[in-house]
Design an enzyme around this catalytic site. Structure first.
Site, short mmCIF file in Angstrom:
data_model
loop_
_atom_site.label_atom_id
_atom_site.label_comp_id
_atom_site.label_asym_id
_atom_site.label_seq_id
_atom_site.Cartn_x
_atom_site.Cartn_y
_atom_site.Cartn_z
N SER A 1 -8.27 4.16 9.08
CA SER A 1 -8.77 3.44 7.91
C SER A 1 -9.46 4.40 6.96
O SER A 1 -10.08 5.38 7.39
CB SER A 1 -9.76 2.38 8.38
OG SER A 1 -10.48 1.85 7.30
N TYR B 1 -17.42 -0.78 13.83
CA TYR B 1 -15.97 -0.80 13.59
C TYR B 1 -15.50 0.54 13.01
O TYR B 1 -14.56 1.16 13.51
CB TYR B 1 -15.57 -1.95 12.65
CG TYR B 1 -14.16 -1.80 12.14
CD1 TYR B 1 -13.08 -2.07 12.98
CD2 TYR B 1 -13.89 -1.32 10.85
CE1 TYR B 1 -11.78 -1.89 12.54
CE2 TYR B 1 -12.60 -1.13 10.41
CZ TYR B 1 -11.54 -1.41 11.26
OH TYR B 1 -10.26 -1.21 10.82
N LYS C 1 -12.94 3.87 14.51
CA LYS C 1 -11.79 4.57 13.89
C LYS C 1 -12.03 6.08 13.88
O LYS C 1 -11.12 6.87 14.15
CB LYS C 1 -11.56 4.05 12.47
CG LYS C 1 -11.09 2.59 12.41
CD LYS C 1 -9.76 2.37 13.12
CE LYS C 1 -9.35 0.91 13.15
NZ LYS C 1 -8.22 0.64 14.04
P1 NAD Z 1 -4.97 -8.29 12.98
O1 NAD Z 1 -6.21 -8.77 13.66
O2 NAD Z 1 -4.22 -9.25 12.14
O3 NAD Z 1 -3.96 -7.70 14.07
C1 NAD Z 1 -4.41 -7.09 15.26
C2 NAD Z 1 -3.65 -7.75 16.42
O4 NAD Z 1 -4.05 -7.12 17.63
C3 NAD Z 1 -3.95 -9.25 16.57
O5 NAD Z 1 -2.74 -9.95 16.63
C4 NAD Z 1 -4.74 -9.35 17.89
O6 NAD Z 1 -4.46 -10.55 18.56
C5 NAD Z 1 -4.23 -8.12 18.63
N1 NAD Z 1 -5.18 -7.55 19.61
C6 NAD Z 1 -6.46 -7.21 19.41
N2 NAD Z 1 -7.00 -6.71 20.54
C7 NAD Z 1 -6.00 -6.73 21.48
C8 NAD Z 1 -5.93 -6.33 22.84
N3 NAD Z 1 -6.99 -5.84 23.48
N4 NAD Z 1 -4.75 -6.48 23.50
C9 NAD Z 1 -3.67 -7.00 22.86
N5 NAD Z 1 -3.69 -7.38 21.57
C10 NAD Z 1 -4.85 -7.27 20.89
O7 NAD Z 1 -5.38 -6.98 12.15
P2 NAD Z 1 -4.56 -6.19 11.03
O8 NAD Z 1 -5.20 -6.45 9.72
O9 NAD Z 1 -3.12 -6.40 11.19
O10 NAD Z 1 -4.95 -4.70 11.44
C11 NAD Z 1 -4.13 -3.93 12.29
C12 NAD Z 1 -4.79 -2.58 12.52
O11 NAD Z 1 -5.02 -1.94 11.28
C13 NAD Z 1 -6.16 -2.64 13.21
O12 NAD Z 1 -6.26 -1.53 14.09
C14 NAD Z 1 -7.12 -2.49 12.07
O13 NAD Z 1 -8.35 -1.95 12.48
C15 NAD Z 1 -6.37 -1.54 11.17
N6 NAD Z 1 -6.77 -1.61 9.76
C16 NAD Z 1 -6.75 -2.82 9.12
C17 NAD Z 1 -7.14 -2.89 7.79
C18 NAD Z 1 -7.19 -4.22 7.08
O14 NAD Z 1 -7.88 -4.33 6.08
N7 NAD Z 1 -6.46 -5.25 7.52
C19 NAD Z 1 -7.52 -1.73 7.12
C20 NAD Z 1 -7.50 -0.51 7.80
C21 NAD Z 1 -7.12 -0.47 9.13
C1 WQD Z 2 -13.05 -5.32 -1.38
C2 WQD Z 2 -13.99 -5.36 -2.57
C3 WQD Z 2 -16.22 -6.07 -2.02
C4 WQD Z 2 -15.23 -10.16 -0.91
C5 WQD Z 2 -12.88 -3.63 4.39
C6 WQD Z 2 -13.37 -2.77 5.51
C7 WQD Z 2 -12.53 -1.54 5.63
C8 WQD Z 2 -11.05 -1.89 5.71
C9 WQD Z 2 -10.64 -2.87 4.67
C10 WQD Z 2 -10.36 -1.94 7.99
C11 WQD Z 2 -15.39 -4.81 -2.25
C12 WQD Z 2 -15.55 -7.06 -2.94
C13 WQD Z 2 -15.16 -8.84 -1.30
C14 WQD Z 2 -15.84 -11.12 -1.76
C15 WQD Z 2 -16.24 -9.37 -3.36
N1 WQD Z 2 -10.74 -2.53 6.96
N2 WQD Z 2 -15.66 -8.45 -2.51
N3 WQD Z 2 -16.32 -10.67 -2.97
O1 WQD Z 2 -14.96 -3.83 2.03
O2 WQD Z 2 -13.21 -2.45 0.81
O3 WQD Z 2 -12.95 -2.88 3.20
O4 WQD Z 2 -11.53 -3.98 4.64
O5 WQD Z 2 -10.35 -0.78 8.27
O6 WQD Z 2 -12.94 -0.86 6.77
O7 WQD Z 2 -14.72 -2.38 5.27
O8 WQD Z 2 -12.60 -4.73 1.64
O9 WQD Z 2 -11.68 -6.87 0.88
O10 WQD Z 2 -13.94 -6.85 2.01
O11 WQD Z 2 -13.71 -5.91 -0.26
O12 WQD Z 2 -16.70 -9.03 -4.46
O13 WQD Z 2 -15.95 -12.30 -1.42
O14 WQD Z 2 -14.19 -6.73 -2.94
O15 WQD Z 2 -17.56 -5.90 -2.36
O16 WQD Z 2 -15.84 -4.14 -3.38
P1 WQD Z 2 -13.54 -3.44 1.85
P2 WQD Z 2 -12.95 -6.17 1.13
#
Ligand code: NAD
Ligand code: WQD
Length: 340
Positions: free
Chosen positions: A123, A148, A152
């Site tokens: 991330s 969290y 990462k």
């Molecule tokens: P998500 O929660 O939709 O998907 C994760 C999946 O993993 C879920 O279906 C959950 O049931 C499964 N899971 C969790 N723990 C498990 C375990 N111990 N065993 C088996 N299955 C398990 O999340 P996402 O948004 O698709 O994110 C996927 C990956 O990307 C994550 O590692 C997350 O940290 C990373 N990521 C997400 C974002 C974001 O904003 N969505 C941003 C950066 C990184």
């Molecule tokens: C985006 C922008 C908020 C909600 C998070 C995690 C990051 C990554 C992605 C996994 C920000 C603003 C939000 C609302 C708002 N996840 N906001 N009103 O915070 O950039 O990142 O998700 O790795 O680790 O921290 O994403 O979508 O929460 O926010 O104004 O109701 O929108 O302040 O500027 P963020 P977000």
């Protein structure tokens, strides 16, 4: 080629399963459904015409992972999405996050310890507030704002150190910026649990009447309109980056067996710009108010995508309008066809 997608019924995983199938891979999903719905398998089938092989278990269960790896010795690649991902919850329950995100990773690395290509979901949160924008992959990793984020950072270290002593292991960590949007079929998309903490799902739920007005967290940042800036990336573009990462490893193009790539668009958008883009691309009017800054938020971030373009041969193609339109189509679909 057989690819294991952990977390494959989740948001990014389900979109990646579709792209992998379209690129000719055979996909196996492992998910414990702790943050996703079994119906996603039918939805994937409706898109690709085939139900992916699905195994429901917790990747923290070392014996299960070991047995699975032994029974599926022909898996050539793993894309590891499974993790707990809610920043706020990780502050309340740090051990849940350290346990789930580390045990699952370590169990997989131990079980698939020979000749393997491994893609890890990292991330942009590892950069904190970068000193220079756009931020590139060699920027320093800043102290994590949450457990969290820390999982990462440490996971990246675990992978780099394991690669250093495992010449047959190939790893690419993809540092995602802000994934949003949904598949163009509107059959899969993000399914947040409870009140969405992320901006775009809150916007779509507010627009459909499920939530009240949006609160813009701060309009006093040092940005052109005062609201915070992020690099939003369409989830289908992000899914395609995983296919590109696998191909790089399969074709032996990696430079060293551990590499890191940014996956963003290279372009920042403010919260107010996102709200305006949603309104203009969907024709829906949003209600919003300005509130205080959210604790732990950074002012602005967007990624340099030069390394990904040059070495992965991957570039984001879909813009903000398509991100908003597809997120909205999915919200309407799931309202009309609820899973529960
Ligand atoms: P998500 O929660 O939709 O998907 C994760 C999946 O993993 C879920 O279906 C959950 O049931 C499964 N899971 C969790 N723990 C498990 C375990 N111990 N065993 C088996 N299955 C398990 O999340 P996402 O948004 O698709 O994110 C996927 C990956 O990307 C994550 O590692 C997350 O940290 C990373 N990521 C997400 C974002 C974001 O904003 N969505 C941003 C950066 C990184
Ligand atoms: C985006 C922008 C908020 C909600 C998070 C995690 C990051 C990554 C992605 C996994 C920000 C603003 C939000 C609302 C708002 N996840 N906001 N009103 O915070 O950039 O990142 O998700 O790795 O680790 O921290 O994403 O979508 O929460 O926010 O104004 O109701 O929108 O302040 O500027 P963020 P977000």
């Amino acid at each position: 080629m057989k690819i294991l997608v952990t977390g494959g019924t989740g948001y990014i995983g389900s979109h990646t399963v579709v792209e992998l199938h379209q690129a000719g891979y055979e996909v196996l999903i492992v998910d414990d459904l702790s943050n996703s719905n079994i119906r996603i398998l039918d939805q994937i089938e409706a898109i690709i015409g085939k139900k992916p092989l699905f195994f429901q278990f917790d990747l923290c269960d070392e014996q299960m992972v070991k047995a699975f790896a032994e029974q599926n010795a022909d898996i050539s690649g793993v894309i590891h999405f499974a993790a707990s991902k809610a920043v706020g919850e990780s502050v309340e329950k740090p051990l849940k996050y350290y346990r789930n995100n580390f045990f699952s990773l370590i169990n997989l690395l131990q079980a698939f310890n020979s000749r393997l290509n491994f893609v890890f979901s990292s991330s942009c949160t590892v950069y904190g507030q970068p000193d220079q924008l756009p931020v590139n992959e060699s920027a320093p990793v800043k102290k994590a704002e949450s457990p969290y984020g820390n999982t990462k950072q440490i996971a990246e270290e675990i992978l780099a150190e394991t690669c250093a002593v495992s010449p047959d292991l190939n790893v690419i960590s993809l540092r995602y910026f802000n994934p949003v949007g949904a598949h163009k079929s509107a059959l899969i998309g993000e399914l947040p649990n409870g009140v969405p903490q992320n901006l775009v799902p809150f916007i779509t739920q507010s627009a459909i009447g499920k939530r009240g007005p949006i609160t813009v967290y701060g309009n006093d940042y040092n940005t052109p309109d005062g609201s915070a800036i992020r690099d939003y990336i369409h989830v289908v573009d992000l899914a395609k980056a995983h296919v590109a990462a696998l191909k790089r490893m399969e074709e032996g193009r990696s430079e060293g067996n551990y590499e890191v790539f940014n996956v963003g668009t290279g372009k920042g958008s403010s919260v107010l710009e996102i709200i305006a883009a949603f309104e203009s691309s969907t024709g829906e009017k949003l209600n919003y108010q300005i509130g205080p800054r959210r604790e732990g938020d950074i002012e602005q971030i967007y990624g340099s995508v030069d390394k990904s373009a040059e070495k992965l041969g991957w570039k984001a193609e879909l813009g903000i309008e398509e991100m908003m339109r597809s997120a909205w189509e999915w919200e309407k679909y799931i309202k009309a066809n609820p899973f529960e």
